[in-house]
Design an enzyme around this catalytic site. Structure first.
Site, mmCIF file in Angstrom:
data_model
loop_
_atom_site.group_PDB
_atom_site.id
_atom_site.type_symbol
_atom_site.label_atom_id
_atom_site.label_comp_id
_atom_site.label_asym_id
_atom_site.label_seq_id
_atom_site.Cartn_x
_atom_site.Cartn_y
_atom_site.Cartn_z
ATOM 1 N N ARG A 45 0.850 -1.180 0.000
ATOM 2 C CA ARG A 45 0.000 0.000 0.000
ATOM 3 C C ARG A 45 0.890 1.236 0.000
ATOM 4 O O ARG A 45 2.102 1.145 0.143
ATOM 5 C CB ARG A 45 -1.012 0.019 1.152
ATOM 6 C CG ARG A 45 -0.661 -0.703 2.414
ATOM 7 C CD ARG A 45 0.422 -0.070 3.242
ATOM 8 N NE ARG A 45 0.213 1.349 3.450
ATOM 9 C CZ ARG A 45 1.168 2.211 3.678
ATOM 10 N NH1 ARG A 45 2.439 1.816 3.699
ATOM 11 N NH2 ARG A 45 0.929 3.487 3.874
ATOM 12 N N GLY A 46 0.238 2.393 -0.186
ATOM 13 C CA GLY A 46 0.988 3.614 -0.405
ATOM 14 C C GLY A 46 1.062 3.879 -1.898
ATOM 15 O O GLY A 46 1.441 3.001 -2.678
ATOM 16 N N ALA A 47 0.657 5.084 -2.308
ATOM 17 C CA ALA A 47 0.499 5.359 -3.737
ATOM 18 C C ALA A 47 1.739 5.040 -4.575
ATOM 19 O O ALA A 47 1.638 4.358 -5.600
ATOM 20 C CB ALA A 47 0.064 6.820 -3.929
ATOM 21 N N ARG A 88 -7.526 -0.180 -6.749
ATOM 22 C CA ARG A 88 -7.584 0.972 -5.840
ATOM 23 C C ARG A 88 -7.849 2.230 -6.669
ATOM 24 O O ARG A 88 -6.970 2.677 -7.394
ATOM 25 C CB ARG A 88 -6.255 1.150 -5.068
ATOM 26 C CG ARG A 88 -5.746 -0.031 -4.250
ATOM 27 C CD ARG A 88 -6.538 -0.306 -2.996
ATOM 28 N NE ARG A 88 -6.715 0.809 -2.107
ATOM 29 C CZ ARG A 88 -5.875 1.174 -1.138
ATOM 30 N NH1 ARG A 88 -4.726 0.537 -0.993
ATOM 31 N NH2 ARG A 88 -6.171 2.179 -0.345
ATOM 32 N N GLN A 195 -2.273 2.148 10.037
ATOM 33 C CA GLN A 195 -0.982 2.219 9.352
ATOM 34 C C GLN A 195 0.053 3.001 10.156
ATOM 35 O O GLN A 195 1.246 2.703 10.100
ATOM 36 C CB GLN A 195 -1.143 2.864 7.970
ATOM 37 C CG GLN A 195 -1.979 2.042 6.994
ATOM 38 C CD GLN A 195 -3.437 2.472 6.977
ATOM 39 O OE1 GLN A 195 -3.973 2.904 7.997
ATOM 40 N NE2 GLN A 195 -4.069 2.356 5.829
ATOM 41 N N ASP A 236 -2.105 10.535 -2.011
ATOM 42 C CA ASP A 236 -2.461 9.525 -3.005
ATOM 43 C C ASP A 236 -2.859 10.149 -4.328
ATOM 44 O O ASP A 236 -2.801 9.491 -5.360
ATOM 45 C CB ASP A 236 -3.599 8.647 -2.471
ATOM 46 C CG ASP A 236 -3.105 7.674 -1.430
ATOM 47 O OD1 ASP A 236 -2.885 6.503 -1.773
ATOM 48 O OD2 ASP A 236 -2.909 8.089 -0.269
ATOM 49 N N ASN A 246 -5.537 12.165 0.678
ATOM 50 C CA ASN A 246 -4.638 11.322 1.458
ATOM 51 C C ASN A 246 -5.482 10.493 2.413
ATOM 52 O O ASN A 246 -6.711 10.605 2.440
ATOM 53 C CB ASN A 246 -3.613 12.180 2.209
ATOM 54 C CG ASN A 246 -2.473 11.344 2.792
ATOM 55 O OD1 ASN A 246 -1.887 10.527 2.095
ATOM 56 N ND2 ASN A 246 -2.177 11.538 4.063
ATOM 57 N N LYS A 247 -4.837 9.661 3.196
ATOM 58 C CA LYS A 247 -5.542 8.755 4.096
ATOM 59 C C LYS A 247 -6.556 9.500 4.956
ATOM 60 O O LYS A 247 -6.310 10.600 5.434
ATOM 61 C CB LYS A 247 -4.537 8.027 4.979
ATOM 62 C CG LYS A 247 -5.127 6.988 5.929
ATOM 63 C CD LYS A 247 -5.942 5.942 5.194
ATOM 64 C CE LYS A 247 -5.177 5.207 4.132
ATOM 65 N NZ LYS A 247 -6.029 4.267 3.362
#
Length: 345
Positions: A45-47, A88, A195, A236, A246-247
């Protein structure tokens, strides 16, 4: 750090982040469907890391295509790309990487399929290495914004685990630490998937960088008490007007930072800037499973089973709350994004 993602002996090798911090496990993906599942299930995960992984997924899928007909090969790559793109919807790096891999084929009309397969592997590895280099460069730019003795608040995980290596927001923190600045970090736990608690705290501890874990609802109090001096997060997707996805929970941090006069920075590679998205309202926001909210990382249920739940994975922070966007090309105000990146990435 164990590599987040790498091409190893013809497979895509991932550090399974769903098992951290309890176990360090390596996941070998031997077909592009396994790569897609790993992205969807947050094993990676993570763009930026998603983009690199998708590129390697296309290379992996291409190697399995048996046809010797070029058009059939191109059609197969299109289907592989579409499958990976469905995993995603918010992280624009995913689509950027898929399109870049497709361009390898479009720009090499005279190569054989065997040669194209080799080129796709080479391109995926190049994307991986470029991501590490971009993170190190943006880390150096961002470190100049951090002063000796400051405490930085970050949200979610935007470190080596969210990239091919080094990190975006944590890359800024790493670079400041490596330059000799005596800094500390406050990490939001980042509900519902934690996370910050599972990944950011673990990652910073591996590097010996002082980190304090707080629950998401403690950030405002820490700011009011003067314990936080600057905020740095990842992204992201960044829209053309400087709005940032973002998250989930990032928007709350930005609002609190604004209220307390604390600069709020976003660190992201240029591949995260989407000039085709005019503003934050146009960014698709992924809605994830209700199960993530009903329990805490596999715990017994913490809410009534039939309660109504919404679970957006991301939120949008308007550009007015962002003091600067840190990229591998420098630090820009949100107002500068359209001008500086309109020529493409």
């Amino acid at each position: 750090m164990i590599p987040t993602v790498e091409w190893k002996d013809g497979v895509v090798r991932l550090l399974d982040q769903s098992q951290l911090p309890g176990r360090v496990e390596i996941l070998d993906c031997r077909d592009y469907q396994a790569v897609a599942n790993a992205i969807r299930e947050l094993r990676v995960r993570g763009a930026p890391a998603i983009g690199v992984t998708a590129a390697m997924g296309i290379a992996l899928g291409a190697n399995a295509v048996q046809s010797t007909d070029r058009q059939e090969f191109v059609t197969a790559i299109g289907k592989i790309g579409d499958h990976l793109a469905s995993t995603r919807p918010t992280a624009v790096n995913l689509f950027w990487a898929i399109n870049r891999m497709k361009q390898v084929i479009e720009l090499q009309p005279n190569l054989s399929i065997v040669e194209l397969k080799a080129c796709l592997v080479h391109e995926a590895e190049a994307i991986c290495q470029e991501d590490i280099e971009m993170c190190r460069t943006m880390g150096r730019y961002g470190a100049e914004l951090i002063q000796h003795g400051q405490t930085i608040l970050t949200h979610c995980n935007a470190g080596a685990l969210a990239t091919a290596g080094y990190g975006t927001a944590l890359g800024v923190i790493r670079a400041a630490w490596e330059s000799g600045k005596n800094i500390e970090v406050f990490a939001d736990e980042t509900r519902p998937v934690l996370q910050g608690a599972r990944l950011t705290a673990w990652e910073l501890m591996q590097d010996g960088i002082p980190v304090t874990l707080i629950t998401d609802n403690m950030a405002g109090t820490m700011m009011r008490q003067g314990k936080i001096h600057v905020c740095v997060v990842g992204a992201d997707r960044i829209a053309a007007n400087g709005d940032v996805a973002n998250k989930i929970g990032t928007y709350s941090v930005a609002v609190l930072a604004k209220a307390h006069g604390i600069p709020f920075y976003v660190a992201a590679p240029s591949s995260t800037i989407d000039m085709d998205t005019p503003n934050g309202d146009a960014i698709p926001i992924e809605e994830r499973s209700r199960e993530e909210v009903l329990s805490v990382h596999g715990s017994p249920r913490i809410a009534p089973e039939d309660v109504k739940i919404v679970n957006p994975a991301f939120d949008v922070t308007p550009a007015e709350y962002v003091a600067g966007i840190i990229t591998e090309r420098g630090v820009f105000s949100p107002d500068d994004i359209a001008r500086e990146f309109s020529s493409g990435r």
